[in-house]
Design a protein around this motif. Structure first.
Motif, PDB file in Angstrom:
ATOM      1  N   LEU A 255      37.576  38.653  28.198  1.00  0.00           N
ATOM      2  CA  LEU A 255      38.865  38.370  28.826  1.00  0.00           C
ATOM      3  C   LEU A 255      38.704  37.412  29.992  1.00  0.00           C
ATOM      4  CD1 LEU A 255      41.849  39.280  28.646  1.00  0.00           C
ATOM      5  CD2 LEU A 255      41.312  40.970  30.398  1.00  0.00           C
ATOM      6  N   ARG A 256      39.530  36.366  29.973  1.00  0.00           N
ATOM      7  CA  ARG A 256      39.530  35.424  31.090  1.00  0.00           C
ATOM      8  C   ARG A 256      40.908  35.451  31.718  1.00  0.00           C
ATOM      9  NH1 ARG A 256      38.659  29.966  28.924  1.00  0.00           N
ATOM     10  NH2 ARG A 256      38.203  29.340  31.053  1.00  0.00           N
ATOM     11  N   VAL A 257      40.933  35.935  32.991  1.00  0.00           N
ATOM     12  CA  VAL A 257      42.214  36.050  33.676  1.00  0.00           C
ATOM     13  C   VAL A 257      42.374  34.866  34.611  1.00  0.00           C
ATOM     14  CG1 VAL A 257      43.659  37.562  35.082  1.00  0.00           C
ATOM     15  CG2 VAL A 257      41.886  38.551  33.610  1.00  0.00           C
ATOM     16  N   PRO A 258      43.453  34.089  34.441  1.00  0.00           N
ATOM     17  CA  PRO A 258      43.632  32.909  35.295  1.00  0.00           C
ATOM     18  C   PRO A 258      44.070  33.283  36.712  1.00  0.00           C
ATOM     19  CG  PRO A 258      45.516  33.150  33.834  1.00  0.00           C
ATOM     20  CD  PRO A 258      44.556  34.260  33.480  1.00  0.00           C
ATOM     21  N   GLY A 259      44.206  32.286  37.563  1.00  0.00           N
ATOM     22  CA  GLY A 259      44.761  32.495  38.905  1.00  0.00           C
ATOM     23  C   GLY A 259      43.720  32.753  39.957  1.00  0.00           C
ATOM     24  N   ALA A 260      42.450  32.371  39.696  1.00  0.00           N
ATOM     25  CA  ALA A 260      41.397  32.620  40.679  1.00  0.00           C
ATOM     26  C   ALA A 260      40.857  31.330  41.268  1.00  0.00           C
ATOM     27  CB  ALA A 260      40.278  33.438  40.052  1.00  0.00           C
ATOM     28  N   GLU A 261      41.689  30.263  41.220  1.00  0.00           N
ATOM     29  CA  GLU A 261      41.249  28.955  41.703  1.00  0.00           C
ATOM     30  C   GLU A 261      40.853  28.971  43.170  1.00  0.00           C
ATOM     31  OE1 GLU A 261      44.088  29.478  40.146  1.00  0.00           O
ATOM     32  OE2 GLU A 261      43.982  28.387  38.256  1.00  0.00           O
ATOM     33  N   HIS A 262      41.479  29.881  43.950  1.00  0.00           N
ATOM     34  CA  HIS A 262      41.225  29.918  45.391  1.00  0.00           C
ATOM     35  C   HIS A 262      39.972  30.708  45.739  1.00  0.00           C
ATOM     36  CE1 HIS A 262      43.370  33.512  44.246  1.00  0.00           C
ATOM     37  NE2 HIS A 262      43.069  34.085  45.394  1.00  0.00           N
ATOM     38  N   LEU A 263      39.293  31.258  44.739  1.00  0.00           N
ATOM     39  CA  LEU A 263      38.141  32.106  45.032  1.00  0.00           C
ATOM     40  C   LEU A 263      36.831  31.375  44.759  1.00  0.00           C
ATOM     41  CD1 LEU A 263      39.456  35.425  43.462  1.00  0.00           C
ATOM     42  CD2 LEU A 263      39.553  34.701  45.852  1.00  0.00           C
ATOM     43  N   THR A 264      35.764  31.835  45.440  1.00  0.00           N
ATOM     44  CA  THR A 264      34.455  31.204  45.322  1.00  0.00           C
ATOM     45  C   THR A 264      33.872  31.438  43.930  1.00  0.00           C
ATOM     46  OG1 THR A 264      34.221  32.098  47.526  1.00  0.00           O
ATOM     47  CG2 THR A 264      32.326  30.901  46.653  1.00  0.00           C
ATOM     48  N   GLU A 265      33.333  30.376  43.386  1.00  0.00           N
ATOM     49  CA  GLU A 265      32.680  30.446  42.075  1.00  0.00           C
ATOM     50  C   GLU A 265      31.562  31.497  42.098  1.00  0.00           C
ATOM     51  OE1 GLU A 265      33.824  28.582  39.635  1.00  0.00           O
ATOM     52  OE2 GLU A 265      32.301  28.829  38.076  1.00  0.00           O
ATOM     53  N   GLY A 266      31.537  32.339  41.088  1.00  0.00           N
ATOM     54  CA  GLY A 266      30.450  33.327  40.988  1.00  0.00           C
ATOM     55  C   GLY A 266      30.671  34.596  41.772  1.00  0.00           C
ATOM     56  N   ALA A 267      31.737  34.670  42.589  1.00  0.00           N
ATOM     57  CA  ALA A 267      31.990  35.877  43.391  1.00  0.00           C
ATOM     58  C   ALA A 267      32.583  36.990  42.529  1.00  0.00           C
ATOM     59  CB  ALA A 267      32.949  35.550  44.538  1.00  0.00           C
ATOM     60  N   ALA A 268      32.331  38.213  42.959  1.00  0.00           N
ATOM     61  CA  ALA A 268      32.981  39.342  42.298  1.00  0.00           C
ATOM     62  C   ALA A 268      34.447  39.348  42.713  1.00  0.00           C
ATOM     63  CB  ALA A 268      32.319  40.640  42.711  1.00  0.00           C
ATOM     64  N   ALA A 269      35.334  39.605  41.762  1.00  0.00           N
ATOM     65  CA  ALA A 269      36.765  39.549  42.070  1.00  0.00           C
ATOM     66  C   ALA A 269      37.524  40.624  41.312  1.00  0.00           C
ATOM     67  CB  ALA A 269      37.319  38.177  41.719  1.00  0.00           C
ATOM     68  N   THR A 270      38.732  40.888  41.790  1.00  0.00           N
ATOM     69  CA  THR A 270      39.579  41.865  41.125  1.00  0.00           C
ATOM     70  C   THR A 270      40.935  41.235  40.839  1.00  0.00           C
ATOM     71  OG1 THR A 270      38.516  43.636  42.346  1.00  0.00           O
ATOM     72  CG2 THR A 270      40.609  44.161  41.318  1.00  0.00           C
ATOM     73  N   ALA A 271      41.414  41.429  39.626  1.00  0.00           N
ATOM     74  CA  ALA A 271      42.727  40.904  39.273  1.00  0.00           C
ATOM     75  C   ALA A 271      43.686  42.067  39.041  1.00  0.00           C
ATOM     76  CB  ALA A 271      42.615  40.048  38.009  1.00  0.00           C
ATOM     77  N   TYR A 272      44.917  41.897  39.513  1.00  0.00           N
ATOM     78  CA  TYR A 272      45.964  42.917  39.323  1.00  0.00           C
ATOM     79  C   TYR A 272      47.011  42.367  38.374  1.00  0.00           C
ATOM     80  CZ  TYR A 272      43.931  45.173  43.420  1.00  0.00           C
ATOM     81  OH  TYR A 272      43.081  45.800  44.286  1.00  0.00           O
ATOM     82  N   VAL A 273      47.300  43.111  37.323  1.00  0.00           N
ATOM     83  CA  VAL A 273      48.284  42.664  36.336  1.00  0.00           C
ATOM     84  C   VAL A 273      49.261  43.810  36.071  1.00  0.00           C
ATOM     85  CG1 VAL A 273      48.641  41.769  34.004  1.00  0.00           C
ATOM     86  CG2 VAL A 273      46.537  41.190  35.242  1.00  0.00           C
ATOM     87  N   ARG A 274      50.537  43.542  36.225  1.00  0.00           N
ATOM     88  CA  ARG A 274      51.538  44.593  36.000  1.00  0.00           C
ATOM     89  C   ARG A 274      51.652  44.901  34.508  1.00  0.00           C
ATOM     90  NH1 ARG A 274      52.938  45.849  40.702  1.00  0.00           N
ATOM     91  NH2 ARG A 274      53.498  44.323  42.292  1.00  0.00           N
ATOM     92  N   PRO A 275      51.924  46.139  34.174  1.00  0.00           N
ATOM     93  CA  PRO A 275      52.012  46.525  32.756  1.00  0.00           C
ATOM     94  C   PRO A 275      53.019  45.686  31.976  1.00  0.00           C
ATOM     95  CG  PRO A 275      51.977  48.481  34.128  1.00  0.00           C
ATOM     96  CD  PRO A 275      52.064  47.294  35.057  1.00  0.00           C
ATOM     97  N   HIS A 276      54.118  45.254  32.625  1.00  0.00           N
ATOM     98  CA  HIS A 276      55.088  44.462  31.854  1.00  0.00           C
ATOM     99  C   HIS A 276      54.677  42.995  31.747  1.00  0.00           C
ATOM    100  CE1 HIS A 276      56.972  44.230  36.006  1.00  0.00           C
ATOM    101  NE2 HIS A 276      56.674  42.981  35.713  1.00  0.00           N
ATOM    102  N   ASP A 277      53.571  42.656  32.423  1.00  0.00           N
ATOM    103  CA  ASP A 277      53.047  41.303  32.282  1.00  0.00           C
ATOM    104  C   ASP A 277      51.937  41.219  31.228  1.00  0.00           C
ATOM    105  OD1 ASP A 277      54.720  39.946  34.037  1.00  0.00           O
ATOM    106  OD2 ASP A 277      53.531  40.544  35.779  1.00  0.00           O
TER     107      ASP A 277
END
Lengths: 361, 286
Positions: A255-277
């Motif tokens: 799975l590739r979740v978009p919207g992480a352009e503002h984050l450092t390459e290679g960093a651990a990150a968390t994405a939040y996605v609403r159930p209706h999305d």
């Protein structure tokens, strides 16, 4: 008439515990502002400091251009509604509502007229001679509201006003408060841990967490554009996905979740996605979106009906332990049943880097 | 109407023995309370009234008896005034305020429960008696403390301190702080809040405390005996009068005074029960 409440850098310590940390916001004139947060987030303490029931260690409070901070509780002229009503149990409903007028030494005839007017407003005219323990919870809270409004306060402070009531009464009272507020237009500050209540009633929401303000915005902004991981996780439900930033996406397995352009390459990150999305389509269409987002495959583990919506639990293929909750309109299910492989598409994800996201766990 | 009972129906097989056991326990309780509590009371009533009304009239005409009741009255009234005023304030501070040493204060309040009244009397002698720590101070100003009314009032107050506090504290805890806060936000001053909200809420608990204080103050003998010096017609309270009258074989007078004290106690008992019903009644309702 009505005035805004301005809170500047309020801090309150109880011993070594910092209950409220550098809190600033403005509650606009004539609007309802909700202070939303879990229990222990310091929201009630902020409200009590505005009323003068607690003294801040630092910071200032203003009502319009009048500074409240040095004033005593009785000089502040705020209306306060308590979670457990706090009605005077040895007084009748009428005497309760009259209290704020009696201590201000208003004439008897003025008092009578004002009390009659308020009892009418809260639909309790026929209960004037009852004692608080002869009323239901909803009726008691209406008396408490009438009592708070009687001396014509410039602002109304409500501390979890519906917290002690059962769900049905809470719904009714909420709608009724909304109407009442439209009629009176008094600046109101509502403390609640119930996001639904905050989003429904308030013109502005202040989300608090561990004594500090996380985000201030309209209900729409708070819901659609959370600026912190805490708000993303606390307001509304969300799928929490932990992964690694690669090329502006958060990767977890396939799975590739978009919207992480503002984050450092290679960093651990968390994405939040609403159930209706979360959107699903039949397995065959496992291709690439125009924007290059790869869709992932997942197996439907469970489908339950929420009326016109279906609630799906989907285990991601190759995503390790990750499961997603999706809310999909019944007519968009495309005949998917439990056990089917489907392709999953995520919209409006909000990605935060891991350090930030950890703070709320 | 039959009320359900935990005890099995006596008409069932095996119920006969249970009923016997139950009857035995009830009878034992009645005997216990009757013999130990009521019999002495009946004894006093009978003995006091036996010599006839003329004797009662004569006893109440004695200057010593009149003075003894007067003294008991003065001590009791002053004790009630002091313990009520400071007791309510102390209770409020213990419940509503946070301060270092609070738990210590809380424990010290109960000290008079644990101390024998005789010890309290001795402590007063150590402070105010001949060669006592505070004696030079009062001596220089010509104020007589020991063997006089002031020390008798002081020891009685000491012994009665806990009653009001212990009755008011739980009531204040139960009603919580919200009503006081609400009154303040509605524009009431601290005094108005106190008068219109706090006092009406604690009145039954306070009455209970005052009744207990009164009973204790009227009946106190140990500490008062030590500090009074037993000066006839001067430092003799009603209980001390009974004490000396018996030594002087004035039995009729002793019984009549004792009966009067008992009658006051019964009125107090009724007050206490009424107050307790009101307190508990409210707990059930809210």
């Amino acid at each position: 008439m009505s005035t805004p409440i301005v809170v500047e850098q309020l801090t309150k310590r109880f011993g070594s515990f910092e209950a409220v940390r550098d809190v600033s916001f403005t509650a606009p004139r004539g609007a309802i502002t909700a202070l939303l947060g879990p229990s222990g987030s310091g929201k009630s303490t902020v409200l009590r400091m505005i009323a003068g029931l607690e003294t801040p260690n630092e910071g200032r409070i203003w009502l319009g251009d009048v500074e409240l901070t040095p004033k005593s509780v009785q000089e502040r002229r705020v209306g306060f509604v308590f979670q457990h009503y706090a009605l005077f149990r040895h007084m009748t409903v009428r005497q309760n509502v009259e209290f704020g007028l009696a201590v201000r030494k208003q004439s008897k005839s003025d008092r009578m007229a004002r009390v009659d007017e308020l009892l009418e407003l809260v639909h309790l005219t026929h209960f004037a001679k009852r004692y608080p323990d002869q009323l239901s919870g909803g009726q008691r809270q209406r008396v408490a509201l009438a009592r708070a409004l009687a001396p014509r306060p410039e602002v109304l402070l409500l501390d979890e006003p519906f917290g002690a009531l059962d769900a049905k009464v809470r719904q009714d009272l909420r709608r009724w408060l909304d109407e009442l507020h439209r009629e009176l237009g008094v600046t109101s500050l509502l403390v609640t841990h119930d996001q639904e209540e905050a989003l429904e009633l308030a013109n502005q929401v202040v989300v608090m967490h561990e004594g500090a303000v996380e985000q201030v915005g309209s209900p729409g902004e708070i819901y659609d554009d959370p600026t912190t991981p805490f708000v993303a996780g606390f307001v509304g439900s969300a799928n929490v996905l932990h992964g690694v930033v690669e090329g502006g996406h958060v990767h977890l397995g396939a799975l590739r979740v978009p919207g992480a352009e503002h984050l450092t390459e290679g960093a651990a990150a968390t994405a939040y996605v609403r159930p209706h999305d979360v959107r699903i389509s039949p397995k065959g269409s496992n291709g690439h979106d125009p924007d290059g987002t790869a869709r992932a495959l997942g197996r439907v583990e469970r489908i339950s009906s929420l009326g016109w919506l279906a609630r799906l639990t989907i285990r991601l293929d190759g995503g390790g332990e990750h499961t997603l909750v999706a809310h999909v309109p019944q007519n968009e299910l495309d005949g998917a049943t439990e056990g089917d492989l489907v392709s999953v598409d995520l919209r409006n994800p909000k990605a935060f880097d891991h350090g930030e996201a950890r703070a709320e766990e | 109407m039959r009320t359900p009972s935990l005890i099995p129906d006596a008409s069932l097989p095996g119920g006969g023995r249970r009923r016997l056991v139950r009857g035995g326990i009830v009878t034992a309780c009645i005997l216990y309370v009757g013999v130990l509590l009521l019999l002495p009371l009946v004894g006093i009533i009978y003995t006091a009234l036996e010599p006839g009304l003329a004797k009662i009239w004569e006893t109440f005409s004695l200057p010593d008896v009149r003075h003894a009741f007067y003294l008991t009255g003065v001590i009791t009234v002053v004790t009630i005034a002091v313990t009520t005023f400071f007791g309510v304030i102390t209770a409020w501070v213990l419940v509503r305020q946070r301060f270092p040493g609070k738990s210590l204060l809380n424990a010290v309040v109960d000290l008079p429960f644990a101390l024998s009244p005789v010890t309290v009397g001795l402590a007063a002698v150590i402070l105010f008696g001949a060669g006592g720590w505070l004696e030079p101070f009062f001596q220089a100003r010509g104020i007589q403390i020991i063997f006089a009314l002031p020390s008798m009032v002081l020891v009685t107050i000491f012994i009665c301190i806990p009653f009001t506090i212990r009755e008011v504290v739980p009531v204040l805890e139960e009603i919580g702080k919200d009503e006081e806060d609400a009154a303040r936000t509605l524009g009431a001053s601290i005094m108005q809040t106190w008068r219109k909200v706090t006092m009406p809420n604690i009145r039954w608990g306070l009455l209970y405390g005052i009744a207990l204080t009164t009973a204790r103050a009227i009946g106190e003998i140990g500490a008062v005996l030590i500090v009074s010096g037993l000066i006839k017609g001067q430092t003799e309270t009603a209980t001390l009068f009974i004490f000396t009258a018996i030594e002087e074989r004035l039995y009729a007078e002793a019984y009549i005074v004792a009966l009067t004290l008992a009658a006051v106690s019964i009125v107090l008992l009724i007050t206490i029960e009424t107050a307790r019903h009101r307190i508990e009644g409210r707990k059930v309702r809210t």
